[in-house]
Design a protein around this motif. Structure first.
Motif, PDB file in Angstrom:
ATOM      1  N   THR A  39       1.237   1.540  14.504  1.00 17.59           N
ATOM      2  CA  THR A  39       2.135   0.921  13.515  1.00 17.59           C
ATOM      3  C   THR A  39       3.108  -0.083  14.124  1.00 17.59           C
ATOM      4  OG1 THR A  39       3.710   2.754  13.759  1.00 17.59           O
ATOM      5  CG2 THR A  39       2.038   2.963  12.032  1.00 17.59           C
ATOM      6  N   SER A  67      -1.653   1.220   5.613  1.00 17.08           N
ATOM      7  CA  SER A  67      -0.378   0.643   6.055  1.00 17.08           C
ATOM      8  C   SER A  67       0.510   1.729   6.650  1.00 17.08           C
ATOM      9  CB  SER A  67       0.342  -0.010   4.879  1.00 17.08           C
ATOM     10  OG  SER A  67       0.818   0.981   3.989  1.00 17.08           O
ATOM     11  N   TRP A  68       1.558   1.303   7.340  1.00 15.52           N
ATOM     12  CA  TRP A  68       2.440   2.268   8.005  1.00 15.52           C
ATOM     13  C   TRP A  68       3.180   3.154   7.007  1.00 15.52           C
ATOM     14  CZ3 TRP A  68       7.820   1.985   7.387  1.00 15.52           C
ATOM     15  CH2 TRP A  68       8.335   0.792   6.853  1.00 15.52           C
ATOM     16  N   ARG A  69       3.451   2.653   5.793  1.00 17.90           N
ATOM     17  CA  ARG A  69       4.129   3.477   4.790  1.00 17.90           C
ATOM     18  C   ARG A  69       3.202   4.578   4.255  1.00 17.90           C
ATOM     19  NH1 ARG A  69       9.022   1.220   3.499  1.00 17.90           N
ATOM     20  NH2 ARG A  69       9.248  -1.020   3.874  1.00 17.90           N
ATOM     21  N   GLY A  90      -4.640   4.818  11.066  1.00 17.41           N
ATOM     22  CA  GLY A  90      -3.895   3.584  11.305  1.00 17.41           C
ATOM     23  C   GLY A  90      -4.760   2.340  11.270  1.00 17.41           C
ATOM     24  N   TYR A 123       2.247   8.316  15.919  1.00 19.29           N
ATOM     25  CA  TYR A 123       2.525   7.412  14.806  1.00 19.29           C
ATOM     26  C   TYR A 123       2.983   6.022  15.258  1.00 19.29           C
ATOM     27  CZ  TYR A 123       4.658   5.543  10.542  1.00 19.29           C
ATOM     28  OH  TYR A 123       4.999   4.740   9.477  1.00 19.29           O
ATOM     29  N   SER A 124       3.783   5.944  16.305  1.00 16.69           N
ATOM     30  CA  SER A 124       4.340   4.654  16.725  1.00 16.69           C
ATOM     31  C   SER A 124       3.294   3.725  17.332  1.00 16.69           C
ATOM     32  CB  SER A 124       5.478   4.877  17.734  1.00 16.69           C
ATOM     33  OG  SER A 124       4.981   5.535  18.882  1.00 16.69           O
ATOM     34  N   SER A 151       8.697   6.573   5.131  1.00 18.42           N
ATOM     35  CA  SER A 151       7.812   5.870   4.188  1.00 18.42           C
ATOM     36  C   SER A 151       8.585   4.953   3.239  1.00 18.42           C
ATOM     37  CB  SER A 151       6.986   6.875   3.386  1.00 18.42           C
ATOM     38  OG  SER A 151       7.818   7.672   2.565  1.00 18.42           O
ATOM     39  N   GLU A 166       3.037  -3.787  12.738  1.00 17.08           N
ATOM     40  CA  GLU A 166       3.381  -3.873  11.310  1.00 17.08           C
ATOM     41  C   GLU A 166       4.862  -3.599  11.063  1.00 17.08           C
ATOM     42  OE1 GLU A 166       0.577  -2.344   8.175  1.00 17.08           O
ATOM     43  OE2 GLU A 166      -0.287  -1.373   9.931  1.00 17.08           O
ATOM     44  N   ILE A 167       5.382  -2.547  11.673  1.00 15.57           N
ATOM     45  CA  ILE A 167       6.785  -2.184  11.448  1.00 15.57           C
ATOM     46  C   ILE A 167       7.719  -3.260  11.991  1.00 15.57           C
ATOM     47  CG2 ILE A 167       8.612  -0.534  12.022  1.00 15.57           C
ATOM     48  CD1 ILE A 167       6.557   1.687  11.896  1.00 15.57           C
TER      49      ILE A 167
END
Length: 483
Positions: free
Chosen positions: A70, A196-198, A192, A66-67, A131, A73-74
């Motif tokens: 994202t 979006s990351w959410r 991804g 996941y990281s 999220s 963006e995060i």
């Protein structure tokens, strides 16, 4: 109810469990038709169970990957520094370490299925927290909860698969664990690119939300049932797994004999770990699972987008997805080889190629610093080739086989404690790599991969000297070999 074969002079008679009726056929016809039908029924039942619990490793892979897509963006949306995002990435490993410590004892008390249900709940809550995060506190809390669930899953799933599998299928079925992890990583890389990351965090809940109801349709581990004295449930579970008209009497007796010998020595003192049959498999399991992570593969999988950018590759997210897809394919190929080529050979090949690949990436980064810009595109391609080869080599052996061997070699009397310690070593090593990867890459990209190459080279030596071959042996035969 009897499961034995009743041989008569004119043929073979077998009971049909639900009707009580008898049928007759020649011994030759029975052996030809019965064996193929038995293999088919056994395979269908086993694969259905494995595919359901494989949702756990998919969640594992989704969390680990996941990281990667994202990060930009995060950090932009929540205004994080590189250090703060590195903490976010590594907190999954911290949570997993806590989960690993608890995993062995929980699975011994409530069973493998119940433990997977418990592990799913913090995963779902963690993804919800990520999220809806508006600052680092919710982000960090969600990541810790995800990691806790994944730490439990990473121990219980390979143990469950090993305990339900017949010896001739244990390698390929055990490899499905790592194959599912790579599928989870590939999915998060692919999604991804588009969401979006959410939204990606919301999607991350789905594997565990499907896993919970799925667990109601599969049997508990027969070996866990036998160890806890639930003999009727134990035989029923094994019969479901092997097929209702399969003779399981021999396997029942073998498992009961193993359980009786382990029950006599249900707990051991710390001083008894000096005995070879305890310390040897424990050290092999811990060593393999620690070296799997210290080879640096999580540094590549977590932060490959940034590594590709540094190497001069423009479509870094697409290249990252390509690596995820390649890992799935190679791990699938490895699954078909593990029961044929053997565990040791694949581990040696995997570690050797990883050593050469890490050196190639290190060399390309070092040379890029001392050459003109005309050569930069060449070294970018060279580093890409090295990273692809590194991930492929990892998928061939070091990705899946350490988990298979850990689930096979630990004696029943120390399985919960030893498995927890080995899983803890894996996640602690993963935390070291993910916490330091960004910082090391900032220090020296070539130096970082040179360190990873040294670890992979040591892994080759470790496997050659200490790792036993477990191909084609029952779990009880493997335990006996350490005596």
């Amino acid at each position: 109810m009897s499961f034995r074969d009743d041989n008569t002079e004119d043929g073979l008679r077998k009971p049909l469990l639900h009707t009580g009726s008898w049928y007759r056929m020649s011994s030759r016809q029975s052996s030809m038709m019965g064996s193929s039908a038995q293999i088919l029924r056994e395979s269908i039942s086993i694969y259905l169970c494995v595919l359901i619990v494989a949702l756990g490793p998919i969640q594992f892979g989704f969390t680990c990957g996941y990281s990667n897509p994202t990060q930009s963006e995060i950090t932009r949306d929540l205004r994080l520094t590189i250090s703060e995002f590195s903490i976010f990435g590594s907190l999954a490993n911290v949570g997993a370490m806590i989960g690993a410590i608890a995993s062995g004892q929980i699975s011994e008390y409530i069973g493998r299925k119940g433990t997977l249900m418990i592990a799913s709940i913090p995963n779902i809550i963690g993804w919800l927290a990520v999220s809806f995060a508006t600052d680092v506190s919710f982000l960090y809390m969600g990541r810790l909860l995800e990691g806790f669930g994944v730490g439990i899953i990473s121990y219980v799933v390979p143990v469950y698969i090993a305990e339900i599998s017949p010896k001739n299928m244990r390698g390929v079925l055990g490899s499905i664990n790592q194959l599912s992890v790579t599928v989870g990583i590939m999915l998060v890389y692919l999604l991804g690119l588009f969401v979006s990351w959410r939204v990606l965090a919301v999607i991350g809940m789905l594997p565990c939300m499907v896993l919970i109801p799925g667990l109601f349709f599969i049997p508990e581990s027969p070996r866990w049932l036998a160890k806890n004295g639930l003999n009727e449930d134990f035989e029923t579970s094994l019969q479901v797994l092997r097929g209702f008209d399969t003779d399981i009497s021999s396997e029942v007796n073998e498992i009961k004999k193993s359980v009786r010998s382990s029950t006599k020595k249900a707990t051991i003192r710390f001083s008894e770990l000096k005995i070879r049959r305890y310390y040897y498999p424990l050290l092999v399991g811990i060593g393999l699972l620690a070296l799997q992570q210290l080879s640096g593969v999580n540094g590549v999988l977590f932060y490959s987008s940034n590594i590709f950018k540094s190497a001069g590759i423009s479509s870094s997210k697409a290249a990252t997805f390509g690596i995820g897809a390649i890992q799935v394919i190679v791990t699938g190929i490895s699954a078909s080889l593990v029961d044929k080529a053997g565990r040791r050979l694949l581990l040696i090949v995997s570690s050797s190629v990883m050593t050469a690949s890490s050196l190639l990436v290190a060399m390309s980064f070092f040379l890029k610093e001392f050459t003109s810009e005309n050569w930069h595109s060449f070294f970018a391609v060279l580093s890409l080739v090295g990273l692809v080869a590194l991930v492929m080599a990892f998928g061939v052996g070091l990705g899946s086989i350490p988990w298979i061997i850990m689930s096979e070699i630990l004696p029943v009397s120390i399985k919960s404690l030893g498995g927890s310690v080995a899983t803890l070593a894996n996640w602690f090593s993963a935390w070291i790599v993910t916490m330091t990867a960004n910082l090391l890459l900032t220090w020296s990209k070539g130096g970082t991969f040179a360190i990873y190459a040294l670890v992979s080279a040591f892994t080759v030596v470790f496997v050659k000297l200490w790792v036993p071959e477990t191909k084609g042996k029952t779990l009880e035969e493997i335990q006996q070999s350490f005596r």
